[in-house]
Structures are given as C-alpha cells and as structure tokens.
Motif scaffolding. Structure first.
Motif, PDB file in Angstrom:
ATOM      1  N   PRO A 138      39.136  37.080  47.637  1.00 29.83           N
ATOM      2  CA  PRO A 138      38.170  37.182  48.745  1.00 29.83           C
ATOM      3  C   PRO A 138      38.046  35.889  49.550  1.00 29.83           C
ATOM      4  O   PRO A 138      37.678  35.918  50.725  1.00 29.83           O
ATOM      5  N   ARG A 189      37.892  43.666  51.159  1.00 29.01           N
ATOM      6  CA  ARG A 189      37.590  42.229  51.136  1.00 29.01           C
ATOM      7  C   ARG A 189      36.088  41.984  51.269  1.00 29.01           C
ATOM      8  O   ARG A 189      35.540  41.078  50.635  1.00 29.01           O
ATOM      9  N   ASP A 195      34.647  42.705  47.925  1.00 30.46           N
ATOM     10  CA  ASP A 195      34.991  41.621  46.995  1.00 30.46           C
ATOM     11  C   ASP A 195      34.124  40.394  47.249  1.00 30.46           C
ATOM     12  O   ASP A 195      33.638  39.749  46.315  1.00 30.46           O
ATOM     13  N   TYR A 214      36.704  37.335  40.546  1.00 27.40           N
ATOM     14  CA  TYR A 214      35.484  37.238  41.348  1.00 27.40           C
ATOM     15  C   TYR A 214      34.758  35.913  41.148  1.00 27.40           C
ATOM     16  O   TYR A 214      34.268  35.307  42.090  1.00 27.40           O
ATOM     17  N   LYS A 272      38.638  47.278  39.838  1.00 26.06           N
ATOM     18  CA  LYS A 272      37.785  47.341  41.031  1.00 26.06           C
ATOM     19  C   LYS A 272      37.271  48.753  41.249  1.00 26.06           C
ATOM     20  O   LYS A 272      36.120  48.963  41.655  1.00 26.06           O
TER      21      LYS A 272
END
Lengths: 244, 182
Positions: free
Chosen positions: A15, A46, A49, B125, B153
């Motif tokens: 990201p 994106r 994320d 993340y 995800k």
C-alpha cells in the motif's frame, strides 16, 4: 497475462507504493493502467490495504513490555521457556539479583522471585527516565514524601484508585497497574512504585523491606496489608535505608 | 552487544514484533511472551555473529518459529476459525467499513483469518514488507507468499464485515492504557 493473473500479482503490491520500481509488478501495473476495470479494482484494493494498514498501525504494545524484555535479558538465564506467562521474568530477575548482589534486612537469604522481579521492574523503569506523577493527589503525595524526615507512606495514606484516576503516572507490571511518583530527599532523586496486593507480585512479596542492587541502581521492596511498594534510586542502598 | 545497543534494538523492534505476535497468538499475554522470548533468544544465541542490518528479519523469523513451536506444544490453540477461503473482491464499502472501525476491531478481524494467511498479511500490512521480505521471514517461496496474500485479503474482507456486524463484544486483546505523564 490474464486479468486474474494480474490481480494475483497486484495483491502483493504494498500500500505504500514502494514496489513501483519492482520489475515483478511491471506487466501487471501496465495492464492495470490500460484496462479500466482492472485499474478500478487495483485502486479499490490499494485504498482498502491503506485503510487496514493505517488502523493496524495504531495497535500499541502493553505498557511495561519493553521493561520486561530488558529485565529478562539482563538476567541472562536460559532456564525459561516460552508459554509460562509474564511470570517467567520473575524467575529471570531472581537469578539476576542473586548474580549481582542481594541484601535483605529481614533475613540473610535471598529475596523471593516476586521481590526481585518487582525491584528489577522499578530499577528499569527508573532508568527509562519517563517519570513524574501528575494530578493534585499525586502532588500532595510528593509533598509528603519530600518532607524531611518523613517515612514512606502506608496503606492508610495511599488512595490508589484516586491517584491513578486523576493522572498519576501509571505503568504496567505483569499485567497490573503500578502508580509511580518521583520525589527528592536530601538532594537525591527517588521513584516510588505502588501496586495493589492482588497480582503475581503479591504472591511472593511479604513484609520486607528487602534491598536489591543492580548496576543501574538500587531498590527497596516491601509490602503492607494493601500494597506492594518499591522505591528505586541511583543514590545507593544506604540512601534507601534512610527513607524507611 | 552492550546494554545500550540492545536497548536500541528493543526500542526499534518490540512494538512491531508485538503486533505481529498479537495477530498470531490472538492473546495479549501470549504475544508479550513471544516478544520477550524472541529477544531472549537474540541475547543468548550468538547475536554478535549476525549482521545488525538483518536483525529485523531475524527477529520476525524467530518469533514466527517460536509461535509455531508453541502451537505444536499447545493443543488448545489448534482450532482455527472456519472462514471460507472463497474469493471476495474489494468494493467501495470495504474501505468505508475499515474507516468506521477502531484499530482493536480491525485487529480482531485479522485474528480470525486462518493462521496460514494471517502471518503474511500482518507483515504486509503492519511492516510494509515486500513479498520477498515476507518470504524470507516466514521461510516460504515467493509464489506461496503471493498466494497467501491474495487469499488472506479475501478472508480479511469477509472477517471485517463479520466483525463489524458483531460489534466490540468480540474484542480479544487488552487496550493500551499508556503512560500518562513523562
């Protein structure tokens, strides 16, 4: 490259956008630039994320974890193993105390692990230099502590909940709240730590005081019917004795 | 490594390691233990032989190994949430949902994702690790990382939707009280 293949690869695109120059993403990125549907999917992905990464980054470690890590490693004892809970630090700290030098006023033997762990916690917190009680009740307590010749407070002088809830610095030891205030006596700086006798420390801390010296400073640990206390300083054990 | 250098290493990495551990163990206390154990291993097993530039990767790899070792030993943690592995495409509502949720709920959702996917997702993340770095940390092939990110995800989107509908009652870890004065 198919749309599904491009999606598969682009799922690994960070990201932050730091993968822009990575050739592994080149063809998929070009594809996303040329195909509006894939491009919209990529933008949505994106954005999601970025939102998730931003939220997860707000999760903080519990107070006291850093100090527990440093205390545990300082002890340098390999007898422990994972899965024993936060209490394993107590065992390590006890070993450290024995190795470095332990002094007890009550008994010639070494203090139990709870005493040593609490003392180690106090010394480590002291050297972290994040100190100072705040709030009016904390100010009143500090004033009492700084009065020449006064003794350390006891159960009847400490309103733990009031101190904690009015902004007195509160740290965490083995999952329990510990309030801390700093005070100066005879030109030396001291740090008083107080926690309720309802946690793992209290299982083994009894009476006292016990004195523990480490390279970074010294601490006295004692308890009464309601609280476990530790006072830490770099002024040495004799300075601590004079307080009690 | 002297005490000061070790303290610097702890300061640089203990928070991200804790978040990683928390996502894996789903329990604040166990996460704290994992982080402590990881640094303890660093301090006791010849850290001087390793390059400091590789410390981050080494620490994450070690924590993950310790977690897997603990899981094998602890049968209580063998049951995982049964989330569907099917595809779930991102939609605009997903971003709005995450924005509405607080960090604890998002972490709670992540903790319900299958462990296989949770580890790479967390590094992706939280640590902004590349697929290559994740592959190194978890000691799996690059293709496996990409596959797990993709499927993970998808699971996470479903988990976020489910967690939001359940509300804060599912919170599995303590919030940080923090230091109130300095």
């Amino acid at each position: 490259m198919t749309t599904d293949e491009a999606k598969f690869i682009l799922c690994a695109f960070r990201p932050s956008g730091r993968d822009t120059g990575d050739s592994a993403f080149g063809e998929a990125l070009r594809f996303a630039g040329e195909d509006p549907v894939l491009g919209a999917w990529f933008a949505q992905s994106r954005a999601h994320d970025g939102a998730v990464a931003g939220k997860l980054g707000l999760v903080s470690p519990p107070p006291g974890l850093r100090e527990a890590i440093l205390a545990g490693v300082r002890a340098g004892d390999s007898r422990t193993s994972v899965g024993l809970g936060w209490g394993w630090i107590a065992g390590l700290a006890a070993a450290a105390a024995v190795a470095i030098g332990v002094f007890s006023m009550r008994a010639p033997g070494r203090p139990d692990s709870g005493t040593s762990a609490y003392a180690g916690f106090a010394i480590n917190d002291m050297v972290s230099e994040k100190h100072g009680g705040r709030g009016e009740p904390a100010g009143a307590l500090v004033a009492e502590l700084q009065a020449k010749g006064s003794k350390m407070p006891g159960a009847d002088q400490i309103d733990f909940e009031k101190l904690r809830d009015t902004g007195c610095r509160t740290v965490n030891f083995a999952g329990h709240d510990v309030i801390e205030v700093c005070f100066v006596r005879d030109g030396a700086l001291f740090h008083l730590y107080v926690t309720r006798r309802d946690g793992p420390v209290s299982d083994s801390v009894a009476g006292g005081p016990s004195f523990i010296a480490e390279a970074a400073g010294a601490a006295a640990v004692w308890s009464d019917r309601r609280f476990d206390y530790a006072v830490a300083s770099t002024a040495g054990i004799e300075a601590l004795r004079k307080l009690l | 490594m002297n005490n000061e250098a070790f303290a610097e290493l702890v300061d640089a990495h203990y928070a991200p390691l804790y978040r990683f551990a928390l996502s894996l163990s789903r329990n604040g206390s166990d996460a704290g233990d994992l982080v402590q154990q990881t640094f303890f291993i660093w301090a006791t097993k010849g850290h001087g032989l390793r390059e400091l530039s590789k410390a981050k990767s080494w620490l994450f790899t070690t924590l993950y190994r310790e977690f897997l070792r603990g899981r094998r030993r602890d049968s209580r943690s063998s049951s995982l949430e049964d989330l569907p592995a099917g595809e779930r495409e991102p939609v605009a509502e997903d971003v709005d949902r995450v924005s509405r949720m607080d960090a604890a709920l998002v972490m709670a959702a992540l903790q319900t994702v299958d462990e296989t996917f949770r580890a790479p997702l967390t590094l992706f993340y939280l640590e902004d690790m590349s697929y290559q770095e994740i592959a190194d940390a978890l000691e799996v092939p690059i293709g496996t990382v990409m596959s797990r990110l993709s499927r993970g995800k998808s699971q996470l989107r479903i988990a976020l939707e489910r967690t939001e509908s359940l509300g804060p009652k599912v919170l599995p870890f303590p919030t940080t009280k923090g230091t109130r004065a300095s």
